[in-house]
Design a protein around this motif. Structure first.
Motif: not given
Length: 612
Positions: A197-210
């Motif tokens: 949702n744009g708050k805090g930090r994105i989950v690393e697994e999802q960040r890697v996918k992006i």
């Protein structure tokens, strides 16, 4: 404001352009640094010009084919006959170029078709005939491009459309046989990758996918955009760091302003120093106080201290100390103090008006610590990275209602009870050199020890440079010099050490200045703590006159010594500032109290152990 803008748009379209550019102007940035996609731009109060003034590289308009015209709307119910692609975009662009407001077309229009593709494009092609002079082509390589999104023709038909028309490819399946020469960008829903949702930090697994998808798109030498993505500062920064080419936002002005300042707001420290571990042998002990050292970090609030901590392997000399409190900084006439009133409270124990140096709210002179302590046999000194007529150092020797009257303030230095002064601003004291010498000051050309009873050193004719601009170890060397000087005098002493440029960093919203100046201050703090350990009848007090910048720390990375600071202001704030103490009676400085109480705590200890 919106009503005014809309009224201007109706009657004074040219004036509107210039006003918007003035109101919404942000820092100029090259497209290589970041690019903004103004999502559903037609819904802005002032379509196109809001995005253009923000430097948006991609501007989105939804189009619905109705009665042979392409209307700017998301659904049929919201259609307004006056809002077409021509009226909202093509005509303003044409007018902007004609008037010179638009010097070059460094953006494209992303046309999101909400109705059937082939019929809609047939009308669009007909409409664009009146604007061919704007459009990209072999003869106009700097012309306007349209990227077709939403309902699109089949990829095999892309080549049937003119060179100024490209297409938004929307699939995770990327292959070499796609018509890449007609694909303007690749866009996908963010929800295909993450629920962040744009708050805090994105989950690393999802960040890697992006990240992997962005890298894949880039491998085809194409740009990427995500729609439906979170629209916040944390999100903008994350997408920028991952390399999203067009950062999707409904707030182009705010996004561009934030992203344009990242280079200034983020700082990675490469000059770390070792931290001295205090012995704590007499820390807080009720032993006689012979020496008092007051260290003032001008503008140095908790966020400034924290930023230096995170930039120095998560440790500082300052944060080794155990006795600490909070100080309320308000001036007599203002909730938010300036350095003059703040330092006067420390120097005299009385709150005064902003801009006043060593006088009460009625302008009457107040006795300061160097003058008072002289009667108890103390020597006194001032060291500053500021000019010696600066508000903080001047509050310990001068008495004047206006801090900017440098010449009048300088005249007080020869009359003071100071035994040592080191700082900048030598040119201001040209007319006082004779008086200083008559008062017994030996004026040094460099920091070399001498047998003189009173010493002065003008370290610069004007202002000293910032730490990052080559000031070197001036503050540290000056403090060591002062210790040697006072040790030779064999008398109790009171020393003020000011790190002035933390405040400058706050005013300039410069993260690099804040962190580097605070780290320089902390190196000196470590040396002073060592001195206290070697001279156990010494009291060290470390505080600030106020906080500057309304600083917060939204992000950072301790392993790489990197911090991002955010700023609420470019001026002082009224937030409480920390106070740390070490050595004899340091426990007396715990708690929450007014800035003027520091003076009285010092004087209570002086009176307890010294006689006039």
């Amino acid at each position: 404001m919106n009503a005014l803008i809309l009224g201007m748009h109706k009657f004074y379209p040219s004036l509107l352009v210039f006003c918007l550019l003035a109101v919404f102007q942000v820092s100029a940035q090259s497209s290589e640094k970041f690019q903004i996609h103004s999502h559903n731009d037609y819904l802005q109060t002032v379509p196109f010009w809001t995005a253009y003034s923000a430097g948006a590289s991609s501007i989105e308009v939804d189009l619905i084919l109705k009665d042979g015209k392409l209307m700017a709307a998301h659904e049929a119910a919201s259609i307004d006959p006056k809002r077409t692609i021509e009226s909202l975009y093509l005509d303003p662009i044409s007018e902007g170029i004609e008037s010179g407001v638009i010097s070059s077309i460094n953006f494209h229009l992303l046309v999101d078709l909400k109705t059937e593709a082939y019929a809609s494009l047939e009308v669009l092609l007909e409409s664009m005939k009146d604007y061919e002079y704007l459009l990209y082509g072999a003869k106009n390589p700097a012309g306007l491009k349209l990227i077709i999104s939403g309902n699109r023709p089949k990829p095999e038909d892309y080549g049937n459309y003119p060179e100024w028309m490209l297409f938004d490819y929307q699939s995770m399946e990327l292959t070499n046989d796609l018509p890449w020469d007609k694909i303007g960008m690749v866009s996908l829903s963010f929800r295909q990758f993450s629920i962040w949702n744009g708050k805090g930090r994105i989950v690393e697994e999802q960040r890697v996918k992006i990240q992997n998808f962005i890298d894949l798109v880039h491998s085809f030498d194409k740009s990427v955009r995500f729609w439906g993505s979170p629209d916040s500062k944390s999100a903008w920064k994350a997408f920028h760091e991952m390399g999203e080419d067009y950062i999707n936002t409904d707030h182009p002005i705010e996004a561009a302003d934030y992203l344009s300042k990242l280079g200034t707001n983020i700082y990675q420290n490469t000059s770390k120093h070792e931290v001295y571990m205090p012995k704590f042998e007499v820390d807080g002990a009720d032993v006689p106080v012979e020496n008092v050292i007051l260290m003032i970090g001008d503008g140095n609030g908790l966020a400034q201290i924290s930023s230096a901590l995170f930039s120095n392997d998560n440790q500082l000399n300052l944060t080794q100390l155990k006795n600490m409190g909070l100080i309320k900084t308000q001036a007599a006439d203002d909730f938010t103090t300036d350095s003059a009133a703040g330092a006067t409270a420390y120097a005299t124990g009385e709150k005064t008006n902003n801009r006043a140096i060593g006088v009460d709210p009625d302008g009457k002179p107040l006795a300061n610590l160097p003058d008072i302590l002289d009667g108890y046999g103390f020597s006194s000194g001032i060291i500053t990275t500021d000019q010696l007529t600066g508000a903080t150092p001047a509050s310990f020797y001068a008495h004047h209602p206006e801090r900017d009257d440098s010449d009048q303030i300088a005249a007080y230095l020869p009359k003071s009870k100071l035994d040592l002064f080191i700082g900048g601003g030598g040119d201001t004291f040209e007319s006082e050199l004779g008086s200083l010498k008559s008062a017994g000051f030996t004026l040094l050309e460099s920091l070399e020890q001498t047998e003189a009873d009173r010493l002065g050193y003008f370290a610069a004719k004007g202002s000293l440079p910032k730490k990052l601009d080559g000031r070197g170890d001036y503050l540290l060397n000056s403090t060591v010099f002062a210790f040697d000087f006072f040790d030779q005098k064999d008398a109790p002493f009171f020393l003020i050490v000011e790190a002035a440029n933390i405040d400058s960093g706050g005013h300039a919203n410069s993260t690099s200045t804040i962190v580097s100046e605070m780290l320089d201050f902390d190196e000196v703090i470590g040396k002073v703590i060592q001195y206290v350990d070697a001279n156990p009848n010494t009291l060290l007090i470390i505080t600030a006159d106020h906080e500057t910048g309304g600083v917060s720390i939204p992000q950072g990375d301790i392993p790489s010594s990197t911090v991002e600071l955010a700023y609420h202001s470019d001026d002082h704030t009224g937030i409480m500032v920390p106070v740390f103490a070490y050595g004899a009676h340091s426990g007396d400085f715990r708690g929450v109290y007014e800035n003027s109480a520091v003076f009285h705590k010092i004087m209570n200890l002086v009176k307890q152990y010294h006689q006039k």
